[in-house]
Design a protein around this motif. Structure first.
Motif, mmCIF file in Angstrom:
data_model
loop_
_atom_site.group_PDB
_atom_site.id
_atom_site.type_symbol
_atom_site.label_atom_id
_atom_site.label_comp_id
_atom_site.label_asym_id
_atom_site.label_seq_id
_atom_site.Cartn_x
_atom_site.Cartn_y
_atom_site.Cartn_z
ATOM 1 N N GLN A 116 23.685 20.400 24.512
ATOM 2 C CA GLN A 116 24.296 19.577 25.213
ATOM 3 C C GLN A 116 23.640 18.205 24.909
ATOM 4 O OE1 GLN A 116 24.214 20.533 29.460
ATOM 5 N NE2 GLN A 116 25.469 19.130 30.060
ATOM 6 N N TRP A 117 24.630 17.153 24.556
ATOM 7 C CA TRP A 117 24.320 15.946 24.208
ATOM 8 C C TRP A 117 24.849 14.542 25.298
ATOM 9 C CZ3 TRP A 117 22.145 15.329 19.172
ATOM 10 C CH2 TRP A 117 22.374 16.610 18.384
ATOM 11 N N ARG A 118 23.806 13.512 25.311
ATOM 12 C CA ARG A 118 24.395 12.359 25.918
ATOM 13 C C ARG A 118 24.425 11.280 24.935
ATOM 14 N NH1 ARG A 118 20.851 12.146 29.881
ATOM 15 N NH2 ARG A 118 22.342 12.805 31.461
ATOM 16 N N GLN A 129 33.336 18.651 27.755
ATOM 17 C CA GLN A 129 32.722 17.578 28.419
ATOM 18 C C GLN A 129 32.248 18.164 29.760
ATOM 19 O OE1 GLN A 129 34.542 14.103 28.727
ATOM 20 N NE2 GLN A 129 32.539 12.695 28.541
ATOM 21 N N HIS A 187 24.236 17.034 34.483
ATOM 22 C CA HIS A 187 24.302 15.981 33.329
ATOM 23 C C HIS A 187 25.695 15.619 32.887
ATOM 24 C CE1 HIS A 187 20.061 16.974 32.402
ATOM 25 N NE2 HIS A 187 20.481 18.221 32.418
ATOM 26 N N THR A 200 28.186 14.560 29.795
ATOM 27 C CA THR A 200 27.605 14.847 28.424
ATOM 28 C C THR A 200 28.520 15.759 27.641
ATOM 29 O OG1 THR A 200 26.401 16.810 29.498
ATOM 30 C CG2 THR A 200 25.139 14.548 29.215
ATOM 31 N N ALA A 236 23.588 10.257 19.821
ATOM 32 C CA ALA A 236 23.432 11.008 20.902
ATOM 33 C C ALA A 236 21.972 11.343 21.031
ATOM 34 C CB ALA A 236 24.576 11.935 21.039
ATOM 35 N N VAL A 283 20.245 16.497 25.566
ATOM 36 C CA VAL A 283 19.878 16.664 27.016
ATOM 37 C C VAL A 283 19.139 17.924 26.967
ATOM 38 C CG1 VAL A 283 20.706 16.976 29.109
ATOM 39 C CG2 VAL A 283 21.626 15.295 27.705
#
Length: 125
Positions: A30-32, A63, A69, A72, A111, A114
């Motif tokens: 999981q990326w922000r 997403q 979160h 993300t 990014a 997370v």
């Protein structure tokens, strides 16, 4: 009792699970996206997908709409079993095209991670 709950929406509204591929093992990252860099991040994910699939993974991007979160992006890569995941992992560490892509992406990350995890679907006995 749930520790956390989230709702995700597919980034590709046409995504369909493959009927011949069980979701036995899931690598979820999981990326922000960094501020102002979401479009760049999405382009990097789109560039990564053919590499991941060539190396044996099946990718689904979602997403987060609600949860710990929000907004993300979850990149989940599925494999039939741990052997397939192991072969993929070995391939990513030795594949020149993947290594070049990853080095470029990490030279100026768009990014931050997370969270990540490796999950197995349990088969009832």
């Amino acid at each position: 009792m749930p520790v956390e709950s989230s709702i995700f929406q597919d980034m590709d509204p046409t995504w369909q699970a493959s009927s011949d591929r069980p979701l036995g093992v899931i690598l979820g990252i999981q990326w922000r996206a960094k501020p102002g860099r979401l479009a760049e991040f999405v382009n990097q994910v789109m560039t990564a997908v053919p590499h991941i699939e060539r190396l044996g993974g099946s990718v689904r991007t979602m997403q987060s709409v609600v949860g710990a979160h929000p907004m993300t992006v979850m990149v989940s890569t599925t494999f039939p079993d741990m052997d397939a995941y192991g072969a993929y992992s070995d391939a990513t560490s030795s594949d020149q095209a993947w290594q070049e892509f990853w080095a470029g992406a990490m030279a100026d990350p768009t990014a931050d991670i997370v969270r990540s995890g490796l999950y197995m679907n349990a088969t009832p006995q």
